[in-house]
Design a protein around this motif. Structure first.
Motif, mmCIF file in Angstrom:
data_model
loop_
_atom_site.group_PDB
_atom_site.id
_atom_site.type_symbol
_atom_site.label_atom_id
_atom_site.label_comp_id
_atom_site.label_asym_id
_atom_site.label_seq_id
_atom_site.Cartn_x
_atom_site.Cartn_y
_atom_site.Cartn_z
ATOM 1 N N SER A 33 0.895 -1.175 0.040
ATOM 2 C CA SER A 33 0.062 0.074 0.025
ATOM 3 C C SER A 33 0.735 1.252 -0.086
ATOM 4 C CB SER A 33 -0.907 0.060 1.314
ATOM 5 O OG SER A 33 -1.589 1.390 1.210
ATOM 6 N N PRO A 37 -2.485 4.118 7.502
ATOM 7 C CA PRO A 37 -3.916 4.613 7.814
ATOM 8 C C PRO A 37 -3.709 6.143 8.106
ATOM 9 C CG PRO A 37 -3.625 2.316 8.538
ATOM 10 C CD PRO A 37 -2.306 2.733 7.712
ATOM 11 N N LEU A 40 -3.437 8.264 5.168
ATOM 12 C CA LEU A 40 -4.489 8.615 4.209
ATOM 13 C C LEU A 40 -5.491 9.442 5.348
ATOM 14 C CD1 LEU A 40 -6.088 7.819 1.923
ATOM 15 C CD2 LEU A 40 -7.170 6.062 3.285
ATOM 16 N N VAL A 117 -9.163 6.017 -2.685
ATOM 17 C CA VAL A 117 -8.625 5.321 -1.645
ATOM 18 C C VAL A 117 -9.396 5.265 -0.331
ATOM 19 C CG1 VAL A 117 -6.353 4.768 -0.401
ATOM 20 C CG2 VAL A 117 -6.286 5.758 -2.579
ATOM 21 N N SER A 118 -9.579 4.055 0.190
ATOM 22 C CA SER A 118 -10.563 3.823 1.206
ATOM 23 C C SER A 118 -9.551 3.140 2.428
ATOM 24 C CB SER A 118 -11.734 3.282 0.988
ATOM 25 O OG SER A 118 -11.486 1.784 0.610
ATOM 26 N N PHE A 119 -9.956 3.531 3.729
ATOM 27 C CA PHE A 119 -9.555 2.865 5.122
ATOM 28 C C PHE A 119 -10.666 2.338 5.521
ATOM 29 C CE2 PHE A 119 -9.150 2.865 9.445
ATOM 30 C CZ PHE A 119 -8.397 1.933 9.779
ATOM 31 N N GLU A 200 -7.438 -2.894 10.300
ATOM 32 C CA GLU A 200 -6.575 -1.785 9.354
ATOM 33 C C GLU A 200 -6.765 -2.479 7.844
ATOM 34 O OE1 GLU A 200 -2.856 -0.895 10.426
ATOM 35 O OE2 GLU A 200 -3.469 0.612 11.941
ATOM 36 N N ILE A 202 -7.133 -1.251 3.880
ATOM 37 C CA ILE A 202 -6.940 0.014 2.610
ATOM 38 C C ILE A 202 -7.228 -0.790 1.184
ATOM 39 C CG2 ILE A 202 -5.193 1.315 1.484
ATOM 40 C CD1 ILE A 202 -4.137 2.214 3.892
#
Length: 372
Positions: A33, A37, A40, A117-119, A200, A202
Protein backbone atom coordinates in the motif's frame (compact mmCIF):
# COMPACT_ATOMS: atom_id res chain seq x y z
CA UNK A 1 0.23 -4.45 -16.87
CA UNK A 2 -1.64 -6.37 -14.19
CA UNK A 3 -1.20 -10.16 -14.15
CA UNK A 4 -4.41 -11.86 -15.27
CA UNK A 5 -3.15 -15.34 -14.51
CA UNK A 6 -4.68 -17.91 -16.84
CA UNK A 7 -6.34 -15.42 -19.20
CA UNK A 8 -4.93 -12.66 -21.40
CA UNK A 9 -5.88 -8.99 -21.38
CA UNK A 10 -7.60 -9.61 -24.73
CA UNK A 11 -9.71 -12.38 -23.17
CA UNK A 12 -10.55 -10.10 -20.25
CA UNK A 13 -11.80 -7.37 -22.59
CA UNK A 14 -13.81 -9.82 -24.69
CA UNK A 15 -15.35 -11.90 -21.89
CA UNK A 16 -15.44 -9.75 -18.73
CA UNK A 17 -15.17 -6.00 -19.42
CA UNK A 18 -18.61 -4.48 -18.83
CA UNK A 19 -20.07 -8.00 -18.68
CA UNK A 20 -19.25 -9.89 -15.47
CA UNK A 21 -17.08 -9.63 -12.34
CA UNK A 22 -13.65 -11.24 -12.06
CA UNK A 23 -11.39 -11.88 -9.08
CA UNK A 24 -7.75 -11.54 -10.16
CA UNK A 25 -5.50 -13.11 -7.53
CA UNK A 26 -1.94 -11.71 -7.26
CA UNK A 27 -2.76 -9.17 -9.99
CA UNK A 28 0.10 -6.96 -8.78
CA UNK A 29 2.56 -9.33 -7.05
CA UNK A 30 4.19 -8.12 -3.83
CA UNK A 31 2.03 -4.99 -3.84
CA UNK A 32 2.53 -2.69 -0.85
CA UNK A 33 0.00 0.00 0.00
CA UNK A 34 1.33 3.47 -0.87
CA UNK A 35 -0.29 4.78 2.33
CA UNK A 36 -0.45 3.94 5.97
CA UNK A 37 -3.83 4.53 7.65
CA UNK A 38 -2.42 7.62 9.39
CA UNK A 39 -1.15 9.08 6.11
CA UNK A 40 -4.53 8.60 4.44
CA UNK A 41 -6.24 10.25 7.41
CA UNK A 42 -3.82 13.16 6.98
CA UNK A 43 -4.88 13.62 3.36
CA UNK A 44 -8.53 13.81 4.42
CA UNK A 45 -7.69 16.85 6.53
CA UNK A 46 -6.45 18.81 3.49
CA UNK A 47 -8.70 20.95 1.29
CA UNK A 48 -7.12 19.56 -1.90
CA UNK A 49 -8.90 16.24 -1.38
CA UNK A 50 -12.56 15.26 -1.41
CA UNK A 51 -13.12 13.01 1.59
CA UNK A 52 -15.98 11.28 3.40
CA UNK A 53 -16.52 9.04 6.42
CA UNK A 54 -19.25 6.41 6.39
CA UNK A 55 -20.35 4.82 9.67
CA UNK A 56 -22.74 1.93 10.03
CA UNK A 57 -23.35 -1.72 9.22
CA UNK A 58 -25.93 -3.88 7.49
CA UNK A 59 -26.76 -5.47 10.85
CA UNK A 60 -27.86 -2.18 12.39
CA UNK A 61 -28.83 -0.47 9.12
CA UNK A 62 -28.03 2.93 10.66
CA UNK A 63 -25.74 4.47 8.07
CA UNK A 64 -24.36 8.02 8.48
CA UNK A 65 -22.20 10.16 6.21
CA UNK A 66 -19.82 13.02 7.09
CA UNK A 67 -17.80 15.06 4.59
CA UNK A 68 -14.28 16.50 4.96
CA UNK A 69 -11.92 18.15 5.13
CA UNK A 70 -11.70 16.90 8.70
CA UNK A 71 -10.00 18.49 11.67
CA UNK A 72 -6.68 17.04 12.81
CA UNK A 73 -8.19 15.50 15.95
CA UNK A 74 -11.27 14.06 14.18
CA UNK A 75 -10.02 10.46 14.14
CA UNK A 76 -8.84 10.35 17.77
CA UNK A 77 -12.22 9.27 19.14
CA UNK A 78 -13.41 7.04 16.30
CA UNK A 79 -14.99 3.71 17.23
CA UNK A 80 -12.96 0.52 16.79
CA UNK A 81 -15.40 -1.00 14.31
CA UNK A 82 -17.85 -0.28 11.48
CA UNK A 83 -16.54 2.87 9.81
CA UNK A 84 -14.80 3.75 6.54
CA UNK A 85 -12.79 6.77 5.34
CA UNK A 86 -12.85 7.49 1.59
CA UNK A 87 -10.50 9.93 -0.14
CA UNK A 88 -11.22 10.78 -3.78
CA UNK A 89 -8.86 11.73 -6.62
CA UNK A 90 -5.67 10.68 -4.83
CA UNK A 91 -3.92 9.99 -8.15
CA UNK A 92 -4.05 13.69 -9.01
CA UNK A 93 -1.72 14.59 -6.15
CA UNK A 94 0.31 11.49 -5.26
CA UNK A 95 2.66 10.31 -8.02
CA UNK A 96 3.04 6.81 -6.59
CA UNK A 97 -0.71 6.29 -7.00
CA UNK A 98 -0.80 8.05 -10.39
CA UNK A 99 1.81 5.64 -11.75
CA UNK A 100 -0.25 2.57 -10.82
CA UNK A 101 -2.83 3.61 -13.44
CA UNK A 102 -0.37 2.38 -16.09
CA UNK A 103 -1.12 -1.16 -14.92
CA UNK A 104 -4.53 -0.74 -16.61
CA UNK A 105 -3.36 0.69 -19.93
CA UNK A 106 -5.01 -2.16 -21.86
CA UNK A 107 -8.08 0.11 -21.62
CA UNK A 108 -7.90 3.54 -23.31
CA UNK A 109 -6.69 6.10 -20.80
CA UNK A 110 -9.34 8.67 -21.75
CA UNK A 111 -11.92 6.30 -20.26
CA UNK A 112 -10.28 6.51 -16.83
CA UNK A 113 -11.69 8.75 -14.10
CA UNK A 114 -9.73 8.66 -10.85
CA UNK A 115 -8.42 6.64 -7.91
CA UNK A 116 -10.31 6.62 -4.63
CA UNK A 117 -8.51 5.21 -1.59
CA UNK A 118 -10.41 3.90 1.40
CA UNK A 119 -9.47 2.86 4.91
CA UNK A 120 -11.85 0.66 6.87
CA UNK A 121 -11.79 -0.41 10.50
CA UNK A 122 -12.90 -3.97 11.23
CA UNK A 123 -16.42 -4.44 9.89
CA UNK A 124 -16.14 -1.15 7.98
CA UNK A 125 -18.20 -0.89 4.80
CA UNK A 126 -20.09 1.57 2.64
CA UNK A 127 -22.99 -0.84 2.33
CA UNK A 128 -24.25 -2.92 -0.60
CA UNK A 129 -24.53 -0.75 -3.70
CA UNK A 130 -24.13 -0.74 -7.47
CA UNK A 131 -22.53 1.81 -9.78
CA UNK A 132 -22.97 2.82 -13.41
CA UNK A 133 -19.21 2.68 -14.00
CA UNK A 134 -16.48 0.02 -14.15
CA UNK A 135 -14.12 -0.31 -11.20
CA UNK A 136 -11.00 -2.28 -10.34
CA UNK A 137 -10.74 -2.76 -6.56
CA UNK A 138 -7.09 -3.28 -5.62
CA UNK A 139 -6.46 -4.52 -2.08
CA UNK A 140 -3.61 -2.58 -0.49
CA UNK A 141 -3.59 -3.54 3.18
CA UNK A 142 -5.43 -6.17 5.22
CA UNK A 143 -8.18 -8.28 3.71
CA UNK A 144 -11.74 -7.60 2.61
CA UNK A 145 -14.79 -9.82 2.19
CA UNK A 146 -16.74 -9.07 -0.99
CA UNK A 147 -20.30 -10.11 -1.79
CA UNK A 148 -21.51 -9.79 -5.39
CA UNK A 149 -25.02 -9.76 -6.86
CA UNK A 150 -26.76 -8.94 -10.13
CA UNK A 151 -30.19 -8.98 -8.46
CA UNK A 152 -32.42 -5.99 -7.63
CA UNK A 153 -29.98 -3.44 -9.06
CA UNK A 154 -32.46 -0.65 -9.71
CA UNK A 155 -33.24 2.81 -8.36
CA UNK A 156 -36.31 1.68 -6.42
CA UNK A 157 -34.14 -0.49 -4.18
CA UNK A 158 -32.41 2.15 -2.05
CA UNK A 159 -32.68 2.57 1.71
CA UNK A 160 -35.22 5.36 2.30
CA UNK A 161 -34.21 8.73 3.82
CA UNK A 162 -30.48 8.07 3.50
CA UNK A 163 -27.74 10.26 2.00
CA UNK A 164 -26.08 7.08 0.76
CA UNK A 165 -27.26 4.93 -2.13
CA UNK A 166 -27.36 1.70 -0.14
CA UNK A 167 -29.50 -1.15 -1.41
CA UNK A 168 -32.44 -2.08 0.80
CA UNK A 169 -32.60 -5.61 -0.57
CA UNK A 170 -29.30 -7.36 -1.30
CA UNK A 171 -29.15 -11.04 -2.22
CA UNK A 172 -25.63 -12.40 -2.48
CA UNK A 173 -24.79 -14.52 -5.54
CA UNK A 174 -21.03 -14.85 -5.10
CA UNK A 175 -18.38 -14.08 -2.50
CA UNK A 176 -14.63 -13.37 -2.58
CA UNK A 177 -11.79 -12.56 -0.18
CA UNK A 178 -9.17 -10.08 -1.42
CA UNK A 179 -5.67 -9.76 0.03
CA UNK A 180 -2.85 -7.30 -0.82
CA UNK A 181 -2.17 -7.34 -4.57
CA UNK A 182 -5.52 -8.96 -5.46
CA UNK A 183 -7.96 -7.11 -7.71
CA UNK A 184 -11.71 -7.51 -7.95
CA UNK A 185 -13.17 -6.16 -11.20
CA UNK A 186 -16.83 -5.08 -11.00
CA UNK A 187 -18.71 -4.00 -14.16
CA UNK A 188 -21.53 -1.43 -14.24
CA UNK A 189 -24.85 -2.45 -12.75
CA UNK A 190 -23.45 -5.23 -10.55
CA UNK A 191 -24.01 -4.82 -6.80
CA UNK A 192 -21.04 -5.27 -4.48
CA UNK A 193 -20.62 -5.13 -0.73
CA UNK A 194 -17.12 -5.07 0.74
CA UNK A 195 -16.51 -5.52 4.48
CA UNK A 196 -13.14 -5.18 6.22
CA UNK A 197 -11.91 -8.36 7.91
CA UNK A 198 -9.04 -6.59 9.70
CA UNK A 199 -8.52 -3.66 12.05
CA UNK A 200 -6.69 -1.89 9.20
CA UNK A 201 -7.94 -2.37 5.65
CA UNK A 202 -6.94 -0.18 2.67
CA UNK A 203 -8.48 -0.55 -0.80
CA UNK A 204 -7.67 1.44 -3.95
CA UNK A 205 -10.58 1.89 -6.37
CA UNK A 206 -9.66 2.56 -10.00
CA UNK A 207 -12.87 3.94 -11.50
CA UNK A 208 -13.85 4.52 -15.13
CA UNK A 209 -16.25 7.16 -16.34
CA UNK A 210 -19.89 6.47 -17.13
CA UNK A 211 -21.73 8.52 -19.74
CA UNK A 212 -25.52 8.60 -19.61
CA UNK A 213 -27.64 9.31 -22.66
CA UNK A 214 -29.35 12.07 -20.67
CA UNK A 215 -26.02 13.75 -19.87
CA UNK A 216 -24.83 13.59 -23.48
CA UNK A 217 -28.10 14.97 -24.86
CA UNK A 218 -27.91 17.89 -22.44
CA UNK A 219 -24.34 18.61 -23.58
CA UNK A 220 -25.60 18.67 -27.17
CA UNK A 221 -28.32 21.17 -26.18
CA UNK A 222 -30.91 18.64 -27.27
CA UNK A 223 -34.03 17.75 -25.31
CA UNK A 224 -33.20 14.54 -23.45
CA UNK A 225 -35.54 11.60 -23.85
CA UNK A 226 -36.79 10.78 -20.35
CA UNK A 227 -37.36 7.20 -21.46
CA UNK A 228 -33.67 6.81 -22.41
CA UNK A 229 -31.98 5.87 -19.14
CA UNK A 230 -29.20 3.91 -20.84
CA UNK A 231 -25.47 4.39 -20.50
CA UNK A 232 -22.64 4.36 -23.02
CA UNK A 233 -21.15 0.90 -23.61
CA UNK A 234 -17.60 0.50 -24.89
CA UNK A 235 -16.89 -1.12 -28.26
CA UNK A 236 -14.48 -4.01 -28.60
CA UNK A 237 -11.16 -2.23 -28.20
CA UNK A 238 -8.73 -2.91 -31.08
CA UNK A 239 -5.30 -4.00 -29.84
CA UNK A 240 -3.45 -1.53 -32.06
CA UNK A 241 -5.30 1.48 -30.56
CA UNK A 242 -3.17 4.25 -29.08
CA UNK A 243 -3.58 4.70 -25.33
CA UNK A 244 -5.19 8.14 -25.74
CA UNK A 245 -6.87 7.49 -29.09
CA UNK A 246 -10.62 7.76 -29.62
CA UNK A 247 -11.61 5.11 -32.15
CA UNK A 248 -14.38 5.49 -34.71
CA UNK A 249 -16.09 2.54 -33.04
CA UNK A 250 -16.28 4.50 -29.77
CA UNK A 251 -18.02 7.40 -31.53
CA UNK A 252 -20.37 4.95 -33.24
CA UNK A 253 -21.35 3.59 -29.83
CA UNK A 254 -22.31 7.12 -28.76
CA UNK A 255 -24.41 7.55 -31.91
CA UNK A 256 -26.21 4.30 -31.20
CA UNK A 257 -26.85 5.31 -27.58
CA UNK A 258 -28.32 8.66 -28.64
CA UNK A 259 -30.12 7.30 -31.72
CA UNK A 260 -28.46 9.94 -33.90
CA UNK A 261 -26.95 9.77 -37.38
CA UNK A 262 -24.07 12.12 -36.64
CA UNK A 263 -22.42 14.26 -33.96
CA UNK A 264 -20.67 17.63 -34.25
CA UNK A 265 -17.12 16.85 -35.40
CA UNK A 266 -15.33 17.50 -32.10
CA UNK A 267 -18.19 16.89 -29.66
CA UNK A 268 -17.23 13.43 -28.43
CA UNK A 269 -13.57 14.27 -27.78
CA UNK A 270 -14.51 17.41 -25.84
CA UNK A 271 -17.22 15.58 -23.91
CA UNK A 272 -15.08 12.68 -22.70
CA UNK A 273 -12.15 14.90 -21.63
CA UNK A 274 -14.22 17.46 -19.73
CA UNK A 275 -13.12 17.94 -16.12
CA UNK A 276 -15.49 17.68 -13.19
CA UNK A 277 -16.28 20.88 -11.31
CA UNK A 278 -13.81 20.13 -8.49
CA UNK A 279 -10.83 19.73 -10.86
CA UNK A 280 -11.90 22.58 -13.12
CA UNK A 281 -11.86 24.87 -10.10
CA UNK A 282 -8.30 23.78 -9.31
CA UNK A 283 -7.16 24.58 -12.86
CA UNK A 284 -8.91 27.96 -12.75
CA UNK A 285 -7.26 28.86 -9.44
CA UNK A 286 -3.87 27.86 -10.81
CA UNK A 287 -4.33 30.08 -13.87
CA UNK A 288 -5.45 32.95 -11.64
CA UNK A 289 -2.73 32.83 -9.00
CA UNK A 290 0.28 31.10 -10.55
CA UNK A 291 2.65 31.67 -13.46
CA UNK A 292 3.17 29.04 -16.18
CA UNK A 293 6.31 26.96 -15.64
CA UNK A 294 9.40 27.96 -17.60
CA UNK A 295 10.34 25.36 -20.22
CA UNK A 296 13.96 24.24 -20.40
CA UNK A 297 15.65 21.98 -22.92
CA UNK A 298 16.66 18.44 -21.85
CA UNK A 299 14.14 18.58 -19.00
CA UNK A 300 11.15 16.20 -18.77
CA UNK A 301 7.62 17.37 -18.07
CA UNK A 302 4.40 15.45 -17.55
CA UNK A 303 0.83 16.37 -18.30
CA UNK A 304 -0.61 17.54 -15.02
CA UNK A 305 -2.36 14.56 -13.37
CA UNK A 306 -5.49 16.70 -13.04
CA UNK A 307 -5.74 16.98 -16.83
CA UNK A 308 -7.56 14.73 -19.27
CA UNK A 309 -6.31 14.23 -22.83
CA UNK A 310 -7.36 12.31 -25.96
CA UNK A 311 -6.94 12.48 -29.72
CA UNK A 312 -9.00 11.39 -32.69
CA UNK A 313 -8.14 10.98 -36.37
CA UNK A 314 -10.83 12.81 -38.35
CA UNK A 315 -10.50 12.80 -42.13
CA UNK A 316 -6.81 11.86 -41.76
CA UNK A 317 -6.13 14.84 -39.50
CA UNK A 318 -5.32 14.63 -35.81
CA UNK A 319 -7.64 16.42 -33.41
CA UNK A 320 -6.40 16.74 -29.82
CA UNK A 321 -8.73 17.33 -26.86
CA UNK A 322 -7.60 18.52 -23.44
CA UNK A 323 -9.88 19.22 -20.48
CA UNK A 324 -13.02 19.46 -22.57
CA UNK A 325 -11.59 21.75 -25.25
CA UNK A 326 -10.06 21.32 -28.67
CA UNK A 327 -6.30 21.96 -28.68
CA UNK A 328 -4.99 24.04 -31.60
CA UNK A 329 -2.62 21.49 -33.12
CA UNK A 330 -2.28 22.99 -36.59
CA UNK A 331 1.34 24.10 -36.17
CA UNK A 332 2.63 20.92 -34.53
CA UNK A 333 3.89 17.65 -35.96
CA UNK A 334 1.28 14.88 -35.73
CA UNK A 335 3.76 12.25 -34.54
CA UNK A 336 4.89 14.52 -31.69
CA UNK A 337 1.27 15.08 -30.66
CA UNK A 338 0.42 11.37 -30.73
CA UNK A 339 3.55 10.54 -28.71
CA UNK A 340 2.70 13.15 -26.07
CA UNK A 341 -0.96 12.15 -25.82
CA UNK A 342 -0.14 8.46 -25.38
CA UNK A 343 2.78 8.92 -22.96
CA UNK A 344 1.62 12.13 -21.21
CA UNK A 345 5.35 12.94 -21.11
CA UNK A 346 7.58 15.34 -23.03
CA UNK A 347 11.37 15.56 -22.79
CA UNK A 348 12.21 18.90 -24.33
CA UNK A 349 14.51 19.17 -27.35
CA UNK A 350 14.70 21.48 -30.33
CA UNK A 351 12.01 19.49 -32.19
CA UNK A 352 9.31 19.72 -29.53
CA UNK A 353 10.17 22.85 -27.56
CA UNK A 354 7.46 24.92 -29.23
CA UNK A 355 4.84 22.30 -28.30
CA UNK A 356 6.11 22.23 -24.71
CA UNK A 357 5.92 26.01 -24.46
CA UNK A 358 2.37 26.01 -25.83
CA UNK A 359 1.30 23.35 -23.32
CA UNK A 360 2.95 25.24 -20.48
CA UNK A 361 1.22 28.50 -21.43
CA UNK A 362 -2.10 26.66 -20.91
CA UNK A 363 -1.01 25.40 -17.45
CA UNK A 364 -0.99 21.79 -18.62
CA UNK A 365 2.53 20.69 -17.66
CA UNK A 366 4.39 19.91 -14.48
CA UNK A 367 8.12 19.42 -14.13
CA UNK A 368 8.70 15.73 -13.56
CA UNK A 369 11.46 16.38 -11.01
CA UNK A 370 8.79 17.94 -8.77
CA UNK A 371 7.43 14.44 -8.26
CA UNK A 372 10.59 12.40 -7.84
Amino acid sequence: MIHFGQISSEEFLAEYWQKKPLLIKHAIPNFISPFSPDELAGLSCEEEFESRVVKGSTQRNDWTLESGPFKDDYFENMPKNDWTLLVQGVDKHILEVYEIIEEFNFIPRWRFDDVMVSFAAQGGSVGPHYDHYDVFLLQGLGSRHWQISSLDCHSNNYVKNSELRIMESFREEDTFITEPGDILYVPPGIAHHGTSLDTECITLSFGYRSYSAYEMMEALNLKPHKSNIDYYIDPNWPTELGNAEISNSAVNQALELLNLDQLPTEFFGCFVTKLDLFDQQKISEMMLFEEPIEIQESVSYILSPICRIAYQMIKNEIHVFINGESFDSENFDSDLLVKFCNSRLITVNNQNISLAKKLSSLYLLEKISNHF
